[in-house]
Design a protein around this motif. Structure first.
Motif, PDB file in Angstrom:
ATOM      1  N   CYS A 166     -40.554   5.285  57.984  1.00  0.00           N
ATOM      2  CA  CYS A 166     -39.567   4.201  57.949  1.00  0.00           C
ATOM      3  C   CYS A 166     -39.139   3.830  59.370  1.00  0.00           C
ATOM      4  CB  CYS A 166     -38.362   4.636  57.116  1.00  0.00           C
ATOM      5  SG  CYS A 166     -37.109   3.364  56.926  1.00  0.00           S
ATOM      6  N   HIS A 197     -38.120   2.578  51.255  1.00  0.00           N
ATOM      7  CA  HIS A 197     -37.152   3.222  52.134  1.00  0.00           C
ATOM      8  C   HIS A 197     -35.713   2.798  51.841  1.00  0.00           C
ATOM      9  CE1 HIS A 197     -40.612   4.634  54.293  1.00  0.00           C
ATOM     10  NE2 HIS A 197     -40.992   3.405  54.553  1.00  0.00           N
ATOM     11  N   ASN A 198     -35.531   1.676  51.181  1.00  0.00           N
ATOM     12  CA  ASN A 198     -34.188   1.171  50.899  1.00  0.00           C
ATOM     13  C   ASN A 198     -33.673   1.562  49.522  1.00  0.00           C
ATOM     14  OD1 ASN A 198     -33.733  -0.068  53.321  1.00  0.00           O
ATOM     15  ND2 ASN A 198     -34.217  -2.123  52.623  1.00  0.00           N
ATOM     16  N   LEU A 221     -33.565   7.721  59.610  1.00  0.00           N
ATOM     17  CA  LEU A 221     -34.755   7.278  58.884  1.00  0.00           C
ATOM     18  C   LEU A 221     -35.881   8.302  58.931  1.00  0.00           C
ATOM     19  CD1 LEU A 221     -34.868   3.599  60.243  1.00  0.00           C
ATOM     20  CD2 LEU A 221     -33.664   4.460  58.213  1.00  0.00           C
ATOM     21  N   ARG A 233     -32.601  -3.658  56.936  1.00  0.00           N
ATOM     22  CA  ARG A 233     -32.367  -2.207  57.002  1.00  0.00           C
ATOM     23  C   ARG A 233     -30.927  -1.965  57.418  1.00  0.00           C
ATOM     24  NH1 ARG A 233     -35.950  -0.199  54.914  1.00  0.00           N
ATOM     25  NH2 ARG A 233     -37.652  -0.275  56.394  1.00  0.00           N
ATOM     26  N   LYS A 250     -43.903  -6.379  55.577  1.00  0.00           N
ATOM     27  CA  LYS A 250     -42.845  -5.917  56.474  1.00  0.00           C
ATOM     28  C   LYS A 250     -42.120  -7.124  57.053  1.00  0.00           C
ATOM     29  CE  LYS A 250     -45.511  -1.826  57.698  1.00  0.00           C
ATOM     30  NZ  LYS A 250     -46.523  -2.041  56.691  1.00  0.00           N
ATOM     31  N   ASP A 303     -37.618  -2.082  49.760  1.00  0.00           N
ATOM     32  CA  ASP A 303     -38.864  -1.333  49.883  1.00  0.00           C
ATOM     33  C   ASP A 303     -38.574   0.126  49.528  1.00  0.00           C
ATOM     34  OD1 ASP A 303     -37.622  -0.200  52.121  1.00  0.00           O
ATOM     35  OD2 ASP A 303     -38.842  -1.286  53.571  1.00  0.00           O
ATOM     36  N   GLN A 352     -41.819   1.557  60.995  1.00  0.00           N
ATOM     37  CA  GLN A 352     -41.759   0.206  60.440  1.00  0.00           C
ATOM     38  C   GLN A 352     -40.517  -0.533  60.944  1.00  0.00           C
ATOM     39  OE1 GLN A 352     -41.919   0.222  56.168  1.00  0.00           O
ATOM     40  NE2 GLN A 352     -43.789   1.425  56.119  1.00  0.00           N
ATOM     41  N   THR A 353     -39.400   0.165  60.953  1.00  0.00           N
ATOM     42  CA  THR A 353     -38.136  -0.450  61.342  1.00  0.00           C
ATOM     43  C   THR A 353     -38.132  -0.811  62.815  1.00  0.00           C
ATOM     44  OG1 THR A 353     -36.987   0.736  59.576  1.00  0.00           O
ATOM     45  CG2 THR A 353     -35.627  -0.137  61.370  1.00  0.00           C
TER      46      THR A 353
END
Length: 140
Positions: free
Chosen positions: A26, A110-111, A22, A71, A134, A108, A29-30
């Motif tokens: 990201c 990132h995905n 990531l 994720r 989130k 999002d 956040q993850t």
């Protein structure tokens, strides 16, 4: 290769995997969402294992009887070999066992690059949950 539930002993290799796969934003956040999900329901965090090494993981959650893929991450050298599909299918089984009313994919920024994988597995645009919230807010 096999997929199994996350175990506490997986924490270091799982966070290293996330750090490798990531972006920095990201990852931050993850990690927040990952910690919260572990405290709520660790059965919705799965890992893919190859020769005793964690090579992939998926984080999901359930909120208001809806299952969310949050994720999915697979080490680059194991991508496009079915690990992501196995993780998604494993989490789908967990959602189905819990009789969720709908399964959604958190889409999002990132995905975006993994959305085609979900489409390959039969998900369509209406299954993508686009939100600026989130996981830590959505599932709280």
């Amino acid at each position: 290769m096999y997929v199994r539930s996350f175990q506490l002993s997986d924490y270091v290799p799982a966070t290293e995997l996330l750090g490798t796969v990531l972006s920095d934003d990201c990852y931050e956040q993850t990690m927040l969402a990952f910690g919260r999900q572990l405290s709520w329901d660790s059965d919705l965090v799965l890992v893919a294992v190859e020769q005793d090494d964690i090579v992939g993981m998926i984080i999901g959650t359930i909120d208001n009887n809806k299952g969310y893929y949050y994720r999915v991450a697979v080490l680059p050298e194991y991508q496009r070999q079915g690990f992501g599909q196995s993780l998604i299918q494993g989490l789908k089984q967990r959602f189905e066992q819990r009789n969720v009313s709908k399964i959604l994919i958190t889409a999002d920024e990132h995905n975006e690059k993994v959305l085609p994988l979900y489409e390959k597995l039969g998900y369509v645009a209406t299954d993508f949950f686009r939100s600026f919230q989130k996981l830590s807010i959505v599932a709280g």
